[in-house]
Design a protein around this motif. Structure first.
Motif, PDB file in Angstrom:
ATOM      1  N   GLU A   1     -31.292 -24.433  44.548  1.00 14.10           N
ATOM      2  CA  GLU A   1     -31.753 -23.534  45.576  1.00 14.10           C
ATOM      3  C   GLU A   1     -31.865 -22.082  45.124  1.00 14.10           C
ATOM      4  N   ALA A   2     -31.039 -21.617  44.201  1.00  9.31           N
ATOM      5  CA  ALA A   2     -31.063 -20.211  43.819  1.00  9.31           C
ATOM      6  C   ALA A   2     -30.761 -20.036  42.338  1.00  9.31           C
ATOM      7  N   PHE A   3     -31.084 -18.858  41.824  1.00 14.04           N
ATOM      8  CA  PHE A   3     -30.922 -18.552  40.408  1.00 14.04           C
ATOM      9  C   PHE A   3     -29.487 -18.753  39.924  1.00 14.04           C
ATOM     10  N   GLU A   4     -28.525 -18.558  40.805  1.00 10.27           N
ATOM     11  CA  GLU A   4     -27.125 -18.709  40.409  1.00 10.27           C
ATOM     12  C   GLU A   4     -26.811 -20.109  39.890  1.00 10.27           C
ATOM     13  N   LEU A   5     -27.629 -21.085  40.246  1.00  8.83           N
ATOM     14  CA  LEU A   5     -27.453 -22.420  39.668  1.00  8.83           C
ATOM     15  C   LEU A   5     -27.510 -22.327  38.146  1.00  8.83           C
ATOM     16  N   TRP A   6     -28.425 -21.537  37.617  1.00  7.86           N
ATOM     17  CA  TRP A   6     -28.535 -21.361  36.171  1.00  7.86           C
ATOM     18  C   TRP A   6     -27.209 -20.867  35.603  1.00  7.86           C
ATOM     19  N   TYR A   7     -26.577 -19.926  36.284  1.00  9.99           N
ATOM     20  CA  TYR A   7     -25.278 -19.426  35.828  1.00  9.99           C
ATOM     21  C   TYR A   7     -24.226 -20.532  35.850  1.00  9.99           C
ATOM     22  N   LEU A   8     -24.199 -21.310  36.925  1.00 14.91           N
ATOM     23  CA  LEU A   8     -23.215 -22.390  37.035  1.00 14.91           C
ATOM     24  C   LEU A   8     -23.369 -23.424  35.923  1.00 14.91           C
ATOM     25  N   LEU A   9     -24.601 -23.676  35.530  1.00 16.63           N
ATOM     26  CA  LEU A   9     -24.849 -24.668  34.480  1.00 16.63           C
ATOM     27  C   LEU A   9     -24.291 -24.235  33.128  1.00 16.63           C
ATOM     28  N   HIS A  10     -23.919 -22.971  32.998  1.00 17.96           N
ATOM     29  CA  HIS A  10     -23.252 -22.513  31.776  1.00 17.96           C
ATOM     30  C   HIS A  10     -21.835 -23.090  31.682  1.00 17.96           C
ATOM     31  N   PHE A  11     -21.275 -23.481  32.820  1.00 18.60           N
ATOM     32  CA  PHE A  11     -19.899 -23.973  32.871  1.00 18.60           C
ATOM     33  C   PHE A  11     -19.804 -25.485  32.987  1.00 18.60           C
ATOM     34  N   GLU A  12     -20.771 -26.087  33.684  1.00 19.07           N
ATOM     35  CA  GLU A  12     -20.719 -27.540  33.883  1.00 19.07           C
ATOM     36  C   GLU A  12     -22.040 -28.049  34.438  1.00 19.07           C
ATOM     37  N   LEU A  13     -22.229 -29.343  34.310  1.00 21.63           N
ATOM     38  CA  LEU A  13     -23.390 -29.995  34.897  1.00 21.63           C
ATOM     39  C   LEU A  13     -23.128 -30.176  36.387  1.00 21.63           C
ATOM     40  N   ILE A  14     -24.000 -29.619  37.201  1.00 18.99           N
ATOM     41  CA  ILE A  14     -23.915 -29.754  38.659  1.00 18.99           C
ATOM     42  C   ILE A  14     -25.010 -30.743  39.054  1.00 18.99           C
ATOM     43  N   GLU A  15     -24.616 -31.891  39.594  1.00 18.77           N
ATOM     44  CA  GLU A  15     -25.611 -32.918  39.918  1.00 18.77           C
ATOM     45  C   GLU A  15     -25.766 -33.170  41.406  1.00 18.77           C
ATOM     46  N   LYS A  16     -24.807 -32.760  42.189  1.00 14.64           N
ATOM     47  CA  LYS A  16     -24.877 -32.980  43.635  1.00 14.64           C
ATOM     48  C   LYS A  16     -25.495 -31.759  44.304  1.00 14.64           C
ATOM     49  N   PRO A  17     -26.228 -31.957  45.399  1.00 20.33           N
ATOM     50  CA  PRO A  17     -26.831 -30.812  46.098  1.00 20.33           C
ATOM     51  C   PRO A  17     -25.779 -29.764  46.477  1.00 20.33           C
ATOM     52  N   VAL A  18     -26.147 -28.516  46.242  1.00 25.88           N
ATOM     53  CA  VAL A  18     -25.270 -27.394  46.536  1.00 25.88           C
ATOM     54  C   VAL A  18     -26.071 -26.353  47.303  1.00 25.88           C
ATOM     55  N   SER A  19     -25.489 -25.844  48.376  1.00 20.79           N
ATOM     56  CA  SER A  19     -26.136 -24.764  49.121  1.00 20.79           C
ATOM     57  C   SER A  19     -26.002 -23.473  48.339  1.00 20.79           C
ATOM     58  N   ARG A  20     -27.038 -22.667  48.361  1.00 23.30           N
ATOM     59  CA  ARG A  20     -26.987 -21.393  47.647  1.00 23.30           C
ATOM     60  C   ARG A  20     -25.873 -20.491  48.159  1.00 23.30           C
ATOM     61  N   PHE A  21     -25.394 -20.752  49.363  1.00 20.69           N
ATOM     62  CA  PHE A  21     -24.306 -19.954  49.934  1.00 20.69           C
ATOM     63  C   PHE A  21     -22.956 -20.296  49.300  1.00 20.69           C
ATOM     64  N   GLN A  22     -22.893 -21.380  48.532  1.00 17.62           N
ATOM     65  CA  GLN A  22     -21.659 -21.777  47.853  1.00 17.62           C
ATOM     66  C   GLN A  22     -21.585 -21.260  46.413  1.00 17.62           C
ATOM     67  N   TYR A  23     -22.708 -20.842  45.863  1.00 19.73           N
ATOM     68  CA  TYR A  23     -22.755 -20.459  44.456  1.00 19.73           C
ATOM     69  C   TYR A  23     -21.792 -19.331  44.113  1.00 19.73           C
ATOM     70  N   GLY A  24     -21.700 -18.322  44.959  1.00 20.07           N
ATOM     71  CA  GLY A  24     -20.842 -17.173  44.666  1.00 20.07           C
ATOM     72  C   GLY A  24     -19.393 -17.561  44.449  1.00 20.07           C
ATOM     73  N   ASP A  25     -18.844 -18.358  45.366  1.00 16.62           N
ATOM     74  CA  ASP A  25     -17.452 -18.807  45.232  1.00 16.62           C
ATOM     75  C   ASP A  25     -17.281 -19.703  44.005  1.00 16.62           C
ATOM     76  N   MET A  26     -18.256 -20.561  43.767  1.00 18.35           N
ATOM     77  CA  MET A  26     -18.170 -21.457  42.610  1.00 18.35           C
ATOM     78  C   MET A  26     -18.164 -20.658  41.305  1.00 18.35           C
ATOM     79  N   LEU A  27     -19.003 -19.635  41.240  1.00 16.30           N
ATOM     80  CA  LEU A  27     -19.055 -18.793  40.038  1.00 16.30           C
ATOM     81  C   LEU A  27     -17.786 -17.973  39.877  1.00 16.30           C
ATOM     82  N   ALA A  28     -17.282 -17.440  40.982  1.00 13.57           N
ATOM     83  CA  ALA A  28     -16.056 -16.628  40.915  1.00 13.57           C
ATOM     84  C   ALA A  28     -14.905 -17.444  40.327  1.00 13.57           C
TER      85      ALA A  28
END
Length: 161
Positions: A72-99
């Motif tokens: 859904e959002a560019f932050e997914l690219w950042y998350l993929l630096h840490f792990e493979l994300i395969e399940k749907p994620v709301s863009r509103f969750q990316y910030g907490d996941m990255l933190a």
């Protein structure tokens, strides 16, 4: 140092409004650039709007049009630096996941994200490619997905080592 000339325009536009803006901006500048990259997110845009923009750009590949989208959002690219994300994620969750993964507060436009994530870039590219291999005919349905790795690989070709 890059061996390519790069011109960046952040417009706040998305999907086809971004495409129309870029085409208008590039009018009269034909031949000045080999490629024109469109970077945008799915966000809450309709599937039709998002897919139409991606399809329009991909159909103009021979003219140098390229797309680097994220669903859904560019932050997914950042998350993929840490792990493979395969399940749907709301863009509103990316910030907490990255933190949690970065062990610091995350906010959009955090300075030096490139430097903070560079050592993990190969993992991000590999993870994004795994998602890309599973893509459907509808980019809007492919949550999570990103083609930012295409842009990163292109830019990496121009790095002087």
């Amino acid at each position: 140092v890059l061996s390519a000339q790069v011109e960046i325009r952040g417009t706040g536009r998305n999907t086809m409004s971004l495409v129309h803006y870029a085409e208008k901006m590039m009018s009269g500048r034909e031949g000045e650039f080999d490629e024109m990259w469109f970077v945008f997110d799915k966000d809450s845009f309709s599937a039709v709007t998002f897919n139409n923009a991606v399809g329009y750009i991909e159909a103009r590949h021979s003219e140098g049009y390229r797309v680097a989208y994220s669903n859904e959002a560019f932050e997914l690219w950042y998350l993929l630096h840490f792990e493979l994300i395969e399940k749907p994620v709301s863009r509103f969750q990316y910030g907490d996941m990255l933190a949690r993964r970065m062990k610091q507060h995350y906010k959009k436009n955090l300075p030096n994200m490139y430097g903070k994530l560079l050592s993990r870039q190969d993992a991000a590219i590999a993870n994004a490619k795994l998602l890309y291999q599973k893509r459907s005919r509808s980019p809007a349905k492919d949550n999570p997905s990103t083609t930012v790795f295409h842009l990163v690989e292109e830019l990496n070709k121009h790095l002087k080592k």
